[in-house]
Scaffold this active site. Structure first.
Site, short mmCIF file in Angstrom:
data_model
loop_
_atom_site.label_atom_id
_atom_site.label_comp_id
_atom_site.label_asym_id
_atom_site.label_seq_id
_atom_site.Cartn_x
_atom_site.Cartn_y
_atom_site.Cartn_z
N GLN A 1 -34.61 28.38 5.16
CA GLN A 1 -36.27 27.34 4.61
C GLN A 1 -36.84 26.90 5.55
OE1 GLN A 1 -38.38 27.09 0.43
NE2 GLN A 1 -35.80 27.00 -0.09
N ARG B 1 -42.93 32.21 -1.81
CA ARG B 1 -43.71 31.37 -2.66
C ARG B 1 -44.25 32.44 -3.96
NH1 ARG B 1 -41.99 27.50 -1.56
NH2 ARG B 1 -40.41 28.85 -0.97
N LYS C 1 -34.73 22.12 -6.97
CA LYS C 1 -33.95 20.93 -6.33
C LYS C 1 -34.91 19.68 -6.29
CE LYS C 1 -36.12 21.32 -1.94
NZ LYS C 1 -37.31 19.38 -1.85
N THR C 2 -36.13 19.17 -6.54
CA THR C 2 -36.51 18.02 -6.60
C THR C 2 -36.15 17.05 -7.80
OG1 THR C 2 -38.08 18.17 -5.75
CG2 THR C 2 -38.45 16.17 -6.84
#
Length: 723
Positions: free
Chosen positions: A247, A600, A32-33
């Site tokens: 999230q 994670r 997403k970044t």
């Protein structure tokens, strides 16, 4: 430079989408970044939008810096004029520019957390309200929640007398802030939202300027942030938000995942783009995560997939108790490192509450292995734990000046620095320790040296000395747990540490964890207990190099990734936490918390739960987390475990596991249960506190009215069950 090169089809769609409102639902590890930074670069480099006309907001300075560096790298040119930063920094900049419209000037200061609580204390004092009855931290948390919901003092909902008190404190708190030309963190959002709401000219000026507004981690926004975003995008309507409702795990601090639903309702013409390709995890881990999160309502389903392959199945391990959990984790890590399959720094061990780190830390220390603790202090370094230990050390040794300094005014009891200095001065004159002088004050109230202190100071010191003398009088005949409980009660420590906030409750849970440890020293006494604490809490035993397993809470794990992840304490009451049982929204957030932890993991995932958890010296039977019922059996590989009959009350097809060697069922049937009244031929009447099958017998912990706690074997005790 081709800004779409190297992006997958969904990412390309998100970067090159046209104008208008756009919602990008980005799964974990989906880049997403990268999408956000390429979108900004695409607006400037391809669509020709000036940097001055773009606003991008995120939640951390680190994320903002990283995004800006990536944009500059992509464009190879200056992005001067681009407004990119955190919500709070952006609002502060805007408020200073528009201070003429506000009840403070542009030189306002921003109060930190301690300043804010101090100001609440001042407001309480001015309103003649008792801090013990209305804890400042708890009151401040309610004020903060109100501001996040855009509720001003005059509009604060009053249904009880406590609400009315909060409303009055809130009003005075705001008056004191403005009198100091100060804002708190929540004010930065609140005043910006109100400015844009109440001043159409200012709103239109900024709404016209920002042709494109981009938002990172949109699921973590609160009502104030959503309101100001709507105002800033009200002219061009180019609001581009990236987030993932799955999230959203910060509801306790104001984040509202329902803003994603509000966005879809308020902008019903919005494009919705899914980012489903994961670049982090193997498919087996993604499938487990999907199975867990699919049970939550009000979400857009995503099909997480990866090109990394299926990977190994996850490991589901049932430990006997929470101590065995910790040993299993440490032994497994040591074995994988010894076989060369992993490096120490590859591992993360995650848990629901900070207090759970204690057993893990001890297991690492016992095995001489280094570890790193992230997102919190070491268990024995936490303020509340150090306070209680300092009390115990002072009882054990009144000459311990360090411990006395820590607790003599904790909680506050009117012994300030001046009074304590006077005590030390007089003690030195008498060649005594300060603690010894306190005890002498109890023995000889008329000591002439104390008259110089003043009556008030001498009275406060005498009262503390009396408590210390009482504790010392019983220290050899009471267990460490009983001594702790007596101290906690007499100093009213819970009221001091637990103010009703999430942080306060966590602090009290840490005290409870220390009590559980003390319960293991019922027979040994105070001295061995303190020796154990001194050994474990020695900072020199812990290495701080980076190549070590990481211990952290699931909340602290957000945004991180590790090759191998252990999630421990997967029992009902721990995860999901007992506080969520009667609240569907809280239960949904607990499920999202587990989802975040699972995602994670890159290569290996271990889910660990136990049959029993220690509760003050007793083994309490606990159920596996109800979330484990949703894990498909086909994804689980537990070679050390054998399948047993499902016994969960939540579903007939629940996954339950049992270590081989214990048998599918005990030969001896449990006859006694906690709460049952019994009679012994010698010790007479008692009540069963705990029962368990061990070595072909039923072992009971019974509290007898005449002799106290006894542990007996049912086959030998000749007990009579009383009705």
């Amino acid at each position: 430079m081709n800004l779409l090169e190297g992006l997958n089809p969904q990412q390309q769609q998100a970067v090159s989408a046209g104008t208008g409102p756009i919602l990008v639902l980005a799964g974990p590890g989906s880049g997403k970044t990268r999408v956000l930074t390429h979108r900004i670069a695409y607006l400037i480099g391809v669509l020709g939008v000036r940097p001055y006309n773009i606003l991008a907001v995120t939640f951390t300075n680190k994320a903002a810096r990283e995004m800006e560096q990536r944009v500059v790298h992509l464009l190879g040119e200056n992005t001067r004029g681009l407004m990119l930063g955190t919500f709070h920094a952006t609002c502060a900049r805007l408020l200073r520019r528009e201070a003429e419209h506000l009840p403070f000037d542009s030189s306002f200061v921003i109060y930190d957390a301690d300043d804010q609580v101090s100001l609440v204390k001042t407001a309480l004092r001015e309103l003649n309200l008792d801090e013990k009855q209305y804890r400042p931290q708890g009151i401040h948390a309610l004020i903060s929640n109100a501001k996040n919901e855009l509720i001003l003092p005059d509009d604060y909902p009053v249904q009880t007398y406590r609400d009315e008190v909060v409303s009055r404190v809130y009003r005075r708190y705001q008056e004191l802030l403005l009198a100091s030309n100060a804002l708190d963190f929540d004010d930065l959002l609140l005043w910006t939202a109100l400015l844009l709401e109440q001043n159409p000219a200012v709103r239109e000026r900024y709404a016209r300027r920002f042709e494109h507004v981009l938002v990172d981690e949109f699921q973590d926004t609160n009502q104030a942030q959503y309101s100001l975003l709507k105002h800033l995008a009200s002219f061009h309507r180019n609001l581009y938000v990236v987030g993932d409702t799955d999230q959203s795990i910060y509801g306790w601090r104001g984040a509202d995942y329902r803003n994603v639903l509000r966005f879809q309702k308020d902008f019903d013409d919005a494009q919705v783009i899914l980012l489903e390709q994961n670049y982090r995890s193997v498919q087996s881990i993604l499938d487990v995560a999907t199975a867990v999160i699919d049970r939550n309502p009000y979400r857009t389903p995503k099909r997480l997939f990866t090109e990394r392959g299926a990977g190994q199945k996850i490991t589901l391990y049932e430990a006997y108790d929470d101590r065995n959990e910790a040993e299993y984790v440490v032994e497994t890590i040591a074995a994988l490192v010894a076989r060369g399959q992993s490096r120490p720094g590859d591992f993360a061990v995650m848990y629901r509450t900070n207090a759970q780190s204690r057993l893990l830390e001890e297991a690492f220390l016992r095995n001489n292995l280094p570890y790193r603790l992230v997102g919190a202090q070491r268990f024995y370094g936490r303020r509340e734990v150090k306070d209680v230990i300092a009390y115990l050390r002072l009882v054990h040794n009144p000459s311990d000046e360090v411990s006395l300094t820590r607790v003599i005014n904790t909680p506050a009891r009117g012994i300030g620095n001046k009074t304590y200095l006077e005590l030390r001065t007089e003690a030195q004159k008498l060649r005594l320790s300060s603690g010894a002088l306190l005890l002498k004050m109890v023995e000889k109230p008329g000591l002439p040296q104390l008259k110089a202190m003043g009556r008030r100071a001498a009275d406060a010191l005498s009262k503390f000395g009396e408590m210390l003398a009482r504790w010392r009088a019983v220290k050899d005949e009471t267990s460490p747990l009983e001594l702790i409980d007596r101290i906690l009660l007499e100093v009213d420590y819970r009221a001091y540490i637990d103010d009703g906030t999430e942080e306060g409750r966590d602090r009290w849970e840490n005290v409870q964890e220390l009590r559980r440890l003390a319960s293991e020293y019922q027979e040994q006494g105070l001295t061995p207990f303190l020796e154990q604490l001194a050994l474990v809490s020695d900072q020199d035993t812990v290495e701080t190099n980076g190549n070590a397993p990481t211990l952290l809470t699931l909340h602290a794990a957000k945004g991180l990734e590790f090759p191998v992840v252990f999630i421990v304490g997967l029992n009902d009451g721990t995860l999901p936490h007992a506080r969520s049982f009667d609240d569907p929204d809280a239960m949904a957030e607990e499920r999202r918390l587990l989802y975040v932890g699972i995602t994670r993991a890159k290569d290996r995932l271990f889910l660990v739960y136990s049959q029993f958890r220690s509760q003050f010296g007793y083994q309490e039977a606990v159920e596996p987390s109800r979330f484990l019922e949703d894990v498909p059996e086909a994804l689980v590989d537990s070679p050390q475990l054998s399948r047993s009959r499902p016994t969960s009350p939540y579903a007939s097809d629940a996954v339950r596991w049992q270590a081989p060697g214990r048998g599918s069922a005990p030969v001896v049937q449990q006859r006694y249960h906690p709460g049952m009244h019994v009679r012994h031929p010698v010790w007479e009447d008692g009540m069963v506190l705990n029962s368990r099958i061990q070595d072909d017998d039923e072992i009971l912990d019974i509290f007898f009215e005449k002799v106290g706690l006894k542990r007996v074997a049912a086959s030998l005790a000749r007990l009579e069950i009383r009705q």
